[in-house]
Write a protein that holds these residues in place. Structure first.
Motif, PDB file in Angstrom:
ATOM      1  N   LYS A   1       0.835  -1.208   0.000  1.00 34.83           N
ATOM      2  CA  LYS A   1       0.000   0.000   0.000  1.00 34.83           C
ATOM      3  C   LYS A   1       0.865   1.252   0.000  1.00 34.83           C
ATOM      4  CE  LYS A   1      -4.158  -1.737   2.292  1.00 34.83           C
ATOM      5  NZ  LYS A   1      -4.990  -1.644   3.515  1.00 34.83           N
ATOM      6  N   LYS A   2       1.929   1.231   0.796  1.00 37.93           N
ATOM      7  CA  LYS A   2       2.829   2.377   0.864  1.00 37.93           C
ATOM      8  C   LYS A   2       3.513   2.601  -0.482  1.00 37.93           C
ATOM      9  CE  LYS A   2       6.607   4.280   3.576  1.00 37.93           C
ATOM     10  NZ  LYS A   2       7.532   4.049   4.694  1.00 37.93           N
TER      11      LYS A   2
ATOM     12  N   TRP B   1       1.251  11.692 -10.405  1.00 39.04           N
ATOM     13  CA  TRP B   1       0.572  12.984 -10.482  1.00 39.04           C
ATOM     14  C   TRP B   1       1.555  14.138 -10.447  1.00 39.04           C
ATOM     15  CZ3 TRP B   1      -3.772  13.400 -12.652  1.00 39.04           C
ATOM     16  CH2 TRP B   1      -4.692  12.368 -12.587  1.00 39.04           C
ATOM     17  N   LEU B   2       2.642  14.003  -9.753  1.00 40.96           N
ATOM     18  CA  LEU B   2       3.659  15.046  -9.742  1.00 40.96           C
ATOM     19  C   LEU B   2       4.268  15.203 -11.137  1.00 40.96           C
ATOM     20  CD1 LEU B   2       5.014  17.012  -7.797  1.00 40.96           C
ATOM     21  CD2 LEU B   2       6.769  15.298  -7.397  1.00 40.96           C
ATOM     22  N   ASP B   3       4.490  14.084 -11.807  1.00 42.40           N
ATOM     23  CA  ASP B   3       5.015  14.137 -13.178  1.00 42.40           C
ATOM     24  C   ASP B   3       4.020  14.765 -14.151  1.00 42.40           C
ATOM     25  OD1 ASP B   3       7.361  12.991 -12.412  1.00 42.40           O
ATOM     26  OD2 ASP B   3       6.908  10.980 -13.186  1.00 42.40           O
ATOM     27  N   LYS B   4       2.750  14.737 -13.849  1.00 34.68           N
ATOM     28  CA  LYS B   4       1.733  15.350 -14.717  1.00 34.68           C
ATOM     29  C   LYS B   4       1.516  16.820 -14.372  1.00 34.68           C
ATOM     30  CE  LYS B   4       1.060  11.465 -16.660  1.00 34.68           C
ATOM     31  NZ  LYS B   4       1.955  11.178 -17.740  1.00 34.68           N
ATOM     32  N   ILE B   5       1.570  17.180 -13.098  1.00 36.77           N
ATOM     33  CA  ILE B   5       1.276  18.547 -12.662  1.00 36.77           C
ATOM     34  C   ILE B   5       2.407  19.513 -13.023  1.00 36.77           C
ATOM     35  CG2 ILE B   5       0.984  19.984 -10.600  1.00 36.77           C
ATOM     36  CD1 ILE B   5      -0.664  17.692  -9.418  1.00 36.77           C
TER      37      ILE B   5
ATOM     38  N   VAL C   1       3.986   5.594  -5.712  1.00 36.80           N
ATOM     39  CA  VAL C   1       3.909   5.561  -7.177  1.00 36.80           C
ATOM     40  C   VAL C   1       2.823   6.512  -7.675  1.00 36.80           C
ATOM     41  CG1 VAL C   1       3.294   4.077  -9.136  1.00 36.80           C
ATOM     42  CG2 VAL C   1       4.896   3.258  -7.411  1.00 36.80           C
ATOM     43  N   THR C   2       1.691   6.539  -6.982  1.00 32.45           N
ATOM     44  CA  THR C   2       0.596   7.430  -7.374  1.00 32.45           C
ATOM     45  C   THR C   2       1.013   8.891  -7.245  1.00 32.45           C
ATOM     46  OG1 THR C   2      -1.031   5.801  -6.671  1.00 32.45           O
ATOM     47  CG2 THR C   2      -1.795   8.056  -6.887  1.00 32.45           C
TER      48      THR C   2
END
Length: 124
Positions: free
Chosen positions: A86-87, A97-101, A92-93
């Motif tokens: 889970k961690k 999102w950081l790579d997209k923002i 990874v999630t």
């Protein structure tokens, strides 16, 4: 870590509960009468033996076995493994999102700068 199926886990939990009554480090035996009404069969005992959770002799009506440390630690190790997964998924999630923002923010800033320079040129 490879997880057991639900019925194999039920079988292992059944053996662990019996060992709490008998005491760890002692051999135990299970007869076919002991597992009537349970959600597992003798085949699950064979799977547990192949996977190294118990050492024993399996006969048609009785199983003489000894639980290994792998069996004793299975449920705590499974919990740790699930928490670690889970961690890792959370990390990874966040990276996704950081790579997209960041590129979107850079595009937005450059578009604002371009519009600002066009507006200043237009008024000049």
């Amino acid at each position: 870590m490879k997880f057991l199926s639900e019925s194999e886990e039920n079988c292992l939990q059944f053996l662990l509960n019996r060992k709490d009554n008998v005491g760890f480090g002692n051999d135990d035996e299970v007869s076919i009468d002991d597992i009537k009404g349970e959600e597992f069969t003798f085949a699950h005992f064979q799977t547990l033996e192949k996977e190294g959770f118990l050492i024993g002799s399996i006969f048609t009506d009785t199983i003489y076995y000894y639980l290994t440390s792998k069996a004793v630690d299975y449920f705590s190790e499974k919990k740790k493994s699930i928490e670690a997964d889970k961690k890792e998924k959370s990390i990874v999630t966040r990276r996704y999102w950081l790579d997209k923002i960041i590129p979107f923010a850079a595009l937005l800033i450059s578009a604002i700068a371009l519009l600002n320079s066009i507006f200043k040129w237009w008024q000049a």
